[in-house]
Design a protein around this motif. Sequence first.
Motif, short mmCIF file in Angstrom:
data_model
loop_
_atom_site.label_atom_id
_atom_site.label_comp_id
_atom_site.label_asym_id
_atom_site.label_seq_id
_atom_site.Cartn_x
_atom_site.Cartn_y
_atom_site.Cartn_z
N GLN A 48 0.83 -1.21 0.00
CA GLN A 48 0.00 0.00 0.00
C GLN A 48 0.86 1.26 0.00
O GLN A 48 0.60 2.21 -0.75
CB GLN A 48 -0.93 -0.01 1.21
N GLN A 49 1.90 1.26 0.86
CA GLN A 49 2.78 2.42 0.93
C GLN A 49 3.53 2.61 -0.39
O GLN A 49 3.71 3.73 -0.86
CB GLN A 49 3.78 2.25 2.08
N TYR A 50 3.98 1.50 -0.97
CA TYR A 50 4.70 1.60 -2.25
C TYR A 50 3.78 2.15 -3.33
O TYR A 50 4.19 2.95 -4.17
CB TYR A 50 5.22 0.22 -2.65
N SER A 51 2.51 1.73 -3.29
CA SER A 51 1.54 2.23 -4.26
C SER A 51 1.34 3.74 -4.10
O SER A 51 1.26 4.48 -5.08
CB SER A 51 0.21 1.49 -4.09
N LEU A 52 1.26 4.21 -2.83
CA LEU A 52 1.10 5.63 -2.58
C LEU A 52 2.30 6.43 -3.08
O LEU A 52 2.15 7.46 -3.74
CB LEU A 52 0.91 5.87 -1.07
N VAL A 53 3.49 5.93 -2.76
CA VAL A 53 4.70 6.63 -3.18
C VAL A 53 4.82 6.64 -4.70
O VAL A 53 5.21 7.64 -5.31
CB VAL A 53 5.95 5.98 -2.54
N SER A 54 4.46 5.52 -5.33
CA SER A 54 4.51 5.44 -6.79
C SER A 54 3.54 6.42 -7.42
O SER A 54 3.85 7.06 -8.43
CB SER A 54 4.18 4.01 -7.25
N SER A 55 2.36 6.56 -6.81
CA SER A 55 1.37 7.52 -7.32
C SER A 55 1.90 8.94 -7.25
O SER A 55 1.72 9.73 -8.17
CB SER A 55 0.06 7.40 -6.51
N ALA A 56 2.54 9.25 -6.12
CA ALA A 56 3.12 10.59 -5.96
C ALA A 56 4.22 10.84 -6.99
O ALA A 56 4.29 11.90 -7.61
CB ALA A 56 3.67 10.76 -4.55
N ALA A 57 5.10 9.84 -7.17
CA ALA A 57 6.18 9.98 -8.14
C ALA A 57 5.64 10.14 -9.56
O ALA A 57 6.14 10.95 -10.35
CB ALA A 57 7.11 8.77 -8.06
N ASN A 58 4.59 9.37 -9.88
CA ASN A 58 3.99 9.46 -11.21
C ASN A 58 3.36 10.82 -11.44
O ASN A 58 3.41 11.37 -12.54
CB ASN A 58 2.95 8.35 -11.39
N PHE A 59 2.75 11.36 -10.38
CA PHE A 59 2.15 12.69 -10.51
C PHE A 59 3.21 13.74 -10.83
O PHE A 59 3.04 14.56 -11.74
CB PHE A 59 1.41 13.07 -9.22
N VAL A 60 4.30 13.72 -10.06
CA VAL A 60 5.37 14.69 -10.28
C VAL A 60 5.98 14.49 -11.67
O VAL A 60 6.26 15.46 -12.38
CB VAL A 60 6.46 14.56 -9.20
N GLU A 61 6.16 13.24 -12.08
CA GLU A 61 6.75 12.97 -13.39
C GLU A 61 5.86 13.49 -14.52
O GLU A 61 6.34 14.09 -15.48
CB GLU A 61 6.98 11.47 -13.55
N ARG A 62 4.55 13.24 -14.40
CA ARG A 62 3.62 13.73 -15.43
C ARG A 62 3.64 15.25 -15.50
O ARG A 62 3.59 15.84 -16.59
CB ARG A 62 2.20 13.23 -15.15
N ASP A 63 3.71 15.89 -14.33
CA ASP A 63 3.74 17.35 -14.30
C ASP A 63 5.00 17.88 -14.96
O ASP A 63 4.94 18.84 -15.75
CB ASP A 63 3.66 17.83 -12.85
N ILE A 64 6.14 17.25 -14.69
CA ILE A 64 7.41 17.68 -15.29
C ILE A 64 7.38 17.45 -16.80
O ILE A 64 7.83 18.30 -17.58
CB ILE A 64 8.60 16.94 -14.65
N GLU A 65 6.87 16.30 -17.23
CA GLU A 65 6.79 16.01 -18.66
C GLU A 65 5.89 17.02 -19.37
O GLU A 65 6.16 17.42 -20.51
CB GLU A 65 6.27 14.59 -18.88
N HIS A 66 4.83 17.43 -18.70
CA HIS A 66 3.93 18.44 -19.26
C HIS A 66 4.66 19.77 -19.44
O HIS A 66 4.51 20.45 -20.47
CB HIS A 66 2.73 18.61 -18.32
N LYS A 67 5.47 20.13 -18.47
CA LYS A 67 6.22 21.38 -18.56
C LYS A 67 7.28 21.29 -19.67
O LYS A 67 7.51 22.26 -20.41
CB LYS A 67 6.90 21.68 -17.21
N LYS A 68 7.94 20.13 -19.76
CA LYS A 68 8.94 19.95 -20.82
C LYS A 68 8.30 20.10 -22.20
O LYS A 68 8.91 20.66 -23.12
CB LYS A 68 9.60 18.57 -20.68
N ALA A 69 7.07 19.61 -22.34
CA ALA A 69 6.37 19.70 -23.62
C ALA A 69 6.12 21.16 -24.00
O ALA A 69 6.19 21.53 -25.19
CB ALA A 69 5.06 18.93 -23.56
N HIS A 70 5.84 21.99 -22.99
CA HIS A 70 5.63 23.42 -23.27
C HIS A 70 6.91 24.06 -23.80
O HIS A 70 6.87 24.85 -24.76
CB HIS A 70 5.18 24.13 -21.99
N LEU A 71 8.05 23.75 -23.18
CA LEU A 71 9.32 24.33 -23.64
C LEU A 71 9.69 23.83 -25.02
O LEU A 71 10.21 24.59 -25.86
CB LEU A 71 10.43 24.01 -22.64
#
Length: 206
Positions: A48-71
Amino acid sequence: MRFRLNTKLLQFRITQVVVFLCLLSAILLASIVLVSIEAKIKKVVGNQQYSLVSSAANFVERDIEHKKAHLLALSQFVTSTQIGASNNFTSLLRQSSALDKEFVNVVVLDRDGEMVANMRDDQGIGSRAAQDYEFFKQTVQSRRGLISKPFSSPFSGQPIVVLTQPIIDAAGDIQFVIVGGVDLSNPRLLEPLENVKPGKTGYFFI
């Protein structure tokens, strides 16, 4: 002299031994079962904890990828329209609501590290301080965009990371480097992580 065997006493002792062995077996069995249950509980909680941490990491990664796409989109637009003057860069940056939403600031550097445009204001324009930053050197050397290590912004003093995107001309030379700053203390980045906080005392760190 004759001895008589006290069968009652013998039976009592045998009963004691049997009862003791039964209790010992029950305790050992219970211990094995409890250890097995504990291991299973730890595994479930760990998953459960690993799933939570993975969700958080995926959120940050998607946000960063979205920003990279803008640049990347900005660099492609600059290349296709052949924008080269600093005033054109400044107007382009300040008219973009998407960049304003995604980044704390966006600046454009020339190939020598001189700032030629600043989305927020004119602060730093003409300065070549960026040429000493590792993210600029690595971008020029690799000719690819990157994500920097966290550092304190020289303008706001806040902890940030920057995303870079080089603009390469038809001859294959770097003309400019677009740099977008991401404020690590920005509520927009961190608030969603509160929804997946790992327990009452758990926390995330970047």
